[in-house]
Design a protein around this motif. Sequence first.
Motif, PDB file in Angstrom:
ATOM      1  N   LYS A  64     -44.763 -16.749  22.190  1.00 42.55           N
ATOM      2  CA  LYS A  64     -45.557 -15.684  21.568  1.00 42.55           C
ATOM      3  C   LYS A  64     -45.971 -16.121  20.167  1.00 42.55           C
ATOM      4  N   VAL A  65     -47.130 -15.621  19.777  1.00 44.84           N
ATOM      5  CA  VAL A  65     -47.599 -15.763  18.408  1.00 44.84           C
ATOM      6  C   VAL A  65     -47.612 -14.359  17.812  1.00 44.84           C
ATOM      7  N   VAL A  66     -46.804 -14.152  16.788  1.00 45.44           N
ATOM      8  CA  VAL A  66     -46.745 -12.869  16.104  1.00 45.44           C
ATOM      9  C   VAL A  66     -47.547 -13.013  14.816  1.00 45.44           C
ATOM     10  N   ALA A  67     -48.606 -12.242  14.699  1.00 44.19           N
ATOM     11  CA  ALA A  67     -49.499 -12.364  13.554  1.00 44.19           C
ATOM     12  C   ALA A  67     -49.393 -11.139  12.657  1.00 44.19           C
ATOM     13  N   VAL A  68     -49.713 -11.341  11.401  1.00 42.29           N
ATOM     14  CA  VAL A  68     -49.603 -10.282  10.390  1.00 42.29           C
ATOM     15  C   VAL A  68     -50.973 -10.024   9.790  1.00 42.29           C
ATOM     16  N   GLY A  69     -51.386  -8.766   9.773  1.00 38.98           N
ATOM     17  CA  GLY A  69     -52.676  -8.404   9.217  1.00 38.98           C
ATOM     18  C   GLY A  69     -52.573  -7.863   7.799  1.00 38.98           C
ATOM     19  N   ARG A  70     -53.628  -8.098   7.023  1.00 41.63           N
ATOM     20  CA  ARG A  70     -53.762  -7.520   5.678  1.00 41.63           C
ATOM     21  C   ARG A  70     -52.588  -7.869   4.768  1.00 41.63           C
ATOM     22  N   ASN A  71     -52.213  -9.154   4.785  1.00 44.16           N
ATOM     23  CA  ASN A  71     -51.096  -9.599   3.954  1.00 44.16           C
ATOM     24  C   ASN A  71     -51.572 -10.241   2.653  1.00 44.16           C
ATOM     25  N   TYR A  72     -52.882 -10.238   2.420  1.00 47.12           N
ATOM     26  CA  TYR A  72     -53.469 -10.637   1.132  1.00 47.12           C
ATOM     27  C   TYR A  72     -54.316  -9.466   0.657  1.00 47.12           C
ATOM     28  N   GLY A 124     -37.470 -22.455  14.803  1.00 46.58           N
ATOM     29  CA  GLY A 124     -36.740 -23.602  15.327  1.00 46.58           C
ATOM     30  C   GLY A 124     -35.536 -23.270  16.172  1.00 46.58           C
ATOM     31  N   ARG A 125     -35.113 -22.009  16.195  1.00 47.53           N
ATOM     32  CA  ARG A 125     -33.940 -21.653  16.985  1.00 47.53           C
ATOM     33  C   ARG A 125     -34.042 -20.196  17.414  1.00 47.53           C
ATOM     34  N   MET A 126     -33.380 -19.861  18.527  1.00 48.25           N
ATOM     35  CA  MET A 126     -33.391 -18.481  18.981  1.00 48.25           C
ATOM     36  C   MET A 126     -32.694 -17.615  17.938  1.00 48.25           C
ATOM     37  N   CYS A 127     -33.322 -16.484  17.600  1.00 47.95           N
ATOM     38  CA  CYS A 127     -32.748 -15.656  16.545  1.00 47.95           C
ATOM     39  C   CYS A 127     -33.209 -14.211  16.709  1.00 47.95           C
ATOM     40  N   ARG A 128     -32.405 -13.320  16.179  1.00 48.93           N
ATOM     41  CA  ARG A 128     -32.735 -11.894  16.161  1.00 48.93           C
ATOM     42  C   ARG A 128     -32.010 -11.255  14.984  1.00 48.93           C
ATOM     43  N   GLU A 129     -32.642 -10.268  14.366  1.00 47.68           N
ATOM     44  CA  GLU A 129     -32.075  -9.576  13.204  1.00 47.68           C
ATOM     45  C   GLU A 129     -31.585 -10.577  12.160  1.00 47.68           C
ATOM     46  N   VAL A 130     -32.499 -11.423  11.726  1.00 50.04           N
ATOM     47  CA  VAL A 130     -32.163 -12.494  10.792  1.00 50.04           C
ATOM     48  C   VAL A 130     -31.967 -11.916   9.390  1.00 50.04           C
ATOM     49  N   PRO A 131     -30.808 -12.103   8.773  1.00 49.23           N
ATOM     50  CA  PRO A 131     -30.635 -11.658   7.384  1.00 49.23           C
ATOM     51  C   PRO A 131     -31.429 -12.557   6.445  1.00 49.23           C
ATOM     52  N   SER A 216     -38.042  -9.973  13.147  1.00 53.47           N
ATOM     53  CA  SER A 216     -36.841 -10.217  13.961  1.00 53.47           C
ATOM     54  C   SER A 216     -35.968  -8.979  14.096  1.00 53.47           C
ATOM     55  N   GLU A 217     -36.225  -7.928  13.326  1.00 54.41           N
ATOM     56  CA  GLU A 217     -35.549  -6.655  13.558  1.00 54.41           C
ATOM     57  C   GLU A 217     -35.916  -6.095  14.927  1.00 54.41           C
ATOM     58  N   ALA A 218     -37.107  -6.417  15.388  1.00 55.32           N
ATOM     59  CA  ALA A 218     -37.630  -5.808  16.613  1.00 55.32           C
ATOM     60  C   ALA A 218     -37.511  -6.697  17.835  1.00 55.32           C
ATOM     61  N   MET A 219     -37.549  -8.011  17.654  1.00 52.06           N
ATOM     62  CA  MET A 219     -37.643  -8.884  18.826  1.00 52.06           C
ATOM     63  C   MET A 219     -36.920 -10.199  18.591  1.00 52.06           C
ATOM     64  N   THR A 220     -36.510 -10.806  19.680  1.00 47.09           N
ATOM     65  CA  THR A 220     -35.912 -12.130  19.646  1.00 47.09           C
ATOM     66  C   THR A 220     -37.014 -13.170  19.504  1.00 47.09           C
ATOM     67  N   LEU A 221     -36.837 -14.074  18.572  1.00 44.91           N
ATOM     68  CA  LEU A 221     -37.744 -15.190  18.379  1.00 44.91           C
ATOM     69  C   LEU A 221     -37.135 -16.433  19.003  1.00 44.91           C
ATOM     70  N   LEU A 222     -37.965 -17.225  19.659  1.00 46.08           N
ATOM     71  CA  LEU A 222     -37.510 -18.406  20.394  1.00 46.08           C
ATOM     72  C   LEU A 222     -38.024 -19.674  19.731  1.00 46.08           C
ATOM     73  N   PRO A 223     -37.353 -20.798  19.967  1.00 44.98           N
ATOM     74  CA  PRO A 223     -37.851 -22.059  19.418  1.00 44.98           C
ATOM     75  C   PRO A 223     -39.292 -22.313  19.839  1.00 44.98           C
TER      76      PRO A 223
END
Length: 262
Positions: A64-72, A124-131, A216-223
Amino acid sequence: MRIARFSIDGNVAFGAVEGPSAPGAEADLVLDIIKGIPYADFELSGVKVPLSKVRLLPPVLPSKVVAVGRNYAEHAAELGNEVPDVPITFFKPSTSVTGPGDDIAYPSFSSEVHHEAELAVVIGRMCREVPRERVKDVIFGYTCANDVTARDVQQREKQWARAKGFDTSCPLGPWVETDLDPGDLAIQCTVNGEQRQLGRTSDMVRSVEDLIVHISEAMTLLPGDVILTGTPAGVGPLNVGDEVAVTIEGIGTLTNKVIKRG
């Protein structure tokens, strides 16, 4: 380290890019083929091939590609929008991903396609709820991206799936730079050699750390997953026949040509 994904003689591999990083020095670059995949500990094979002898592919194949809008803020303003209270996130499907030198196919359902130069973060690694203090541990590196957008469709449909998710709307490349501080990098976009966008990542409303914590609060990110961090001001139209280039300081240049969708 610069990590590229490429094909040669019908085989696909990853390689470490060796040689000068100055613009125009691509002819002197070579690839040291990596044993296996680069997300875990890996070894260089010592087998080297000139970059000129291979075809560069998208540096990763994200789930998946998670994109962010209006960040500038200036980009939000140029389209008549406010900076949102929380990040606006959306998906670009894996089928939208294309590589350096590949064509962007102008969609038949749009008459106003725009370029959006962006810094892309590769997980680079599977992660979720990353501090926040662990964000750097889950980042593989950074690459250039173009969040190609059917602007008329985005405005007409009020949601962004078709406008930003069509085939070839997510060029990535030319490689992943693993040793980079993303805090204050120049981002430039040119069309046919004419500068259209010029900004710095220090102008982002929310930092890379902010975005990874939020997503990452909402979804698991994969390598291999990719996060697009938003675009600076200066977005504008692309036409069939145009050559669009995204250059990010410390990474390199991603170049694509716009063609009519067949």
